[in-house]
Each structure stands twice: as C-alpha cells, then as structure tokens.
Design an enzyme around this catalytic site. Sequence first.
Site, PDB file in Angstrom:
ATOM      1  N   ARG A  87       3.386  -6.358   9.981  1.00  0.00           N
ATOM      2  CA  ARG A  87       4.633  -5.680  10.344  1.00  0.00           C
ATOM      3  C   ARG A  87       4.945  -5.833  11.824  1.00  0.00           C
ATOM      4  NH1 ARG A  87       4.964  -1.957   5.700  1.00  0.00           N
ATOM      5  NH2 ARG A  87       6.878  -0.734   5.795  1.00  0.00           N
ATOM      6  N   ARG A 124      16.269   6.723  -3.736  1.00  0.00           N
ATOM      7  CA  ARG A 124      15.052   6.341  -4.477  1.00  0.00           C
ATOM      8  C   ARG A 124      14.266   7.573  -4.940  1.00  0.00           C
ATOM      9  NH1 ARG A 124      10.998   2.120  -1.761  1.00  0.00           N
ATOM     10  NH2 ARG A 124      10.837   3.682  -0.122  1.00  0.00           N
TER      11      ARG A 124
HETATM   12  P1  AMP Z   1       5.918   0.958   2.864  1.00  0.00           P
HETATM   13  O1  AMP Z   1       5.485   1.589   1.593  1.00  0.00           O
HETATM   14  O2  AMP Z   1       5.566  -0.482   2.963  1.00  0.00           O
HETATM   15  O3  AMP Z   1       7.386   1.222   3.172  1.00  0.00           O
HETATM   16  O4  AMP Z   1       5.082   1.674   4.045  1.00  0.00           O
HETATM   17  C1  AMP Z   1       5.196   3.063   4.256  1.00  0.00           C
HETATM   18  C2  AMP Z   1       4.681   3.400   5.652  1.00  0.00           C
HETATM   19  O5  AMP Z   1       3.300   3.038   5.761  1.00  0.00           O
HETATM   20  C3  AMP Z   1       5.365   2.677   6.805  1.00  0.00           C
HETATM   21  O6  AMP Z   1       6.583   3.283   7.194  1.00  0.00           O
HETATM   22  C4  AMP Z   1       4.288   2.800   7.891  1.00  0.00           C
HETATM   23  O7  AMP Z   1       4.252   4.104   8.425  1.00  0.00           O
HETATM   24  C5  AMP Z   1       2.999   2.593   7.079  1.00  0.00           C
HETATM   25  N1  AMP Z   1       2.610   1.162   7.023  1.00  0.00           N
HETATM   26  C6  AMP Z   1       2.584   0.358   5.916  1.00  0.00           C
HETATM   27  N2  AMP Z   1       2.210  -0.881   6.237  1.00  0.00           N
HETATM   28  C7  AMP Z   1       2.005  -0.879   7.578  1.00  0.00           C
HETATM   29  C8  AMP Z   1       1.640  -1.871   8.527  1.00  0.00           C
HETATM   30  N3  AMP Z   1       1.399  -3.146   8.153  1.00  0.00           N
HETATM   31  N4  AMP Z   1       1.509  -1.498   9.828  1.00  0.00           N
HETATM   32  C9  AMP Z   1       1.732  -0.233  10.217  1.00  0.00           C
HETATM   33  N5  AMP Z   1       2.106   0.744   9.388  1.00  0.00           N
HETATM   34  C10 AMP Z   1       2.251   0.434   8.076  1.00  0.00           C
END
Ligand code: AMP
Length: 213
Positions: A87, A124
């Site tokens: 990310r 969602r």
């Molecule tokens: P997601 O389900 O992919 O939208 O991720 C939800 C949350 O998890 C994000 O908003 C971040 O707070 C955290 N997160 C997920 N993947 C990462 C990553 N690669 N680096 C940092 N935080 C992450």
Amino acid sequence: MIVVLTGAPGAGKGTQADLLAERLGYRKLSTGDALRKHVKAGTEIGKVAGQIMERGELVPDDVLFGIIKAELNGKSSDVYLLDGYPRNISQAETLATLEAVHPVKAVIHLDVPRPELVSRLSGRRVCQSCGATYHVTSNPSKRPGVCDKCGGALQQRADDNPDSVAVRLDVYEKNTRPILDHYQKKGLYLKVNGLGSTEGIYKDLKGSLERAL
Ligand code: AMP
C-alpha cells in the site's frame, strides 16, 4: 509467484480476488482480512491495528511485513494473490526482498472513479458470520440486515463511515497510487476498468492475467 491486486478502497479487489481464488486456485491473501481477524481475536497486533484501521489510516509497515511473511508459507510454484498489499512504496520495496522465492509477476490496478468508490463504501454491508458483502441499493439482501447465504447479521464495517472513507481515499491517493508508477517502470503494471458487472470485470481481469503470466 505473486500477483498484486491493487486499487482504491471499494474498487472491488476482494470480490475479484475471491473469484480468482475459487476459479483458478490462486491463494488469496488479504491484509485487511488478516488484520480484522487479529482485531477480533484481541491479539497484540489487533490491539495496535484496531484504532488505526477504524480511522482509515495505514497500520505500520513492520506489522504488515510480519503478516505477509507468515502467510507466504507455501511452495514457490503457488500463485499468491495479494489484496491490499503493498500500500506504499516502502512496502513494495520490502516485498521485493522476497523475490528469490516469491517474485511479483503482475500488478493489476482495478480503476474506479472516486464518486463511485464513496457510494460503494458507504452502502456496503458485510455478514458478520460468513463475510458475504451486500450493498444497500445495488445489491441488497432479500431481508434487510440478514445474510441471504447463511442468515447471519449484516453490519457496516467500522471504517465505512463517511469520515474514515474520506481518510482512506486520501491515504490511497497519497501513499498507494505512487506504487502504480513504481510497477509501471518495472513493466508489471496492468489496468482493468473496475466499473461494470462483476462477471464482466472478472473476464477482463482474467484475460489480462493470462497475457501477463
Ligand atoms: P482493506 O480491507 O484492504 O480495505 O483494509 C482495511 C484497513 O486495514 C486499511 O484501511 C488499513 O488500516 C489496514 N491495512 C490493510 N492492508 C494494509 C497495508 N498493506 N498497509 C497498512 N495498512 C493496511
């Protein structure tokens, strides 16, 4: 080998990753799902990550790399589909340190305009039991608040509130979008239009992957 599925929050990465895993046997690795499991189980990682996630900010890179290393535990012939990692540029560089065993072979960007992302995220709803996702207007459950698949309770994700959605989309633009350029320079970047039907997008995505791998 690794296929990275990237795109803004709400672009549909999770949905497409599930289809690719189910139909092509790829091993899906969602860092968001892994972190949410830690939060639910109340682990040390979960304690660090919970509030950061709720605000929509990024969890520290070292926590994420720990998760990635633990999960990339299969054979080098396995195809891992990364949903939500890397990310930022630093995570992309860290991932490259594993390339002797797990080289990144393609980076697919699901491209969706911001107004559509806001609408998808704010509407969602997620099943607390099986993880199935719905949308209040475009894909509602038959009975409000109840999962069609397992009867579980549907809830809004803690970070799908308007303030966190705005932060997550800003974090994407500032931190994550630069990885597109990074991978373009390496000749690994592929863009897929993330608007349209789930099956239509899947077809484009699969076609892009077949040409790339
Ligand atoms: P997601 O389900 O992919 O939208 O991720 C939800 C949350 O998890 C994000 O908003 C971040 O707070 C955290 N997160 C997920 N993947 C990462 C990553 N690669 N680096 C940092 N935080 C992450």
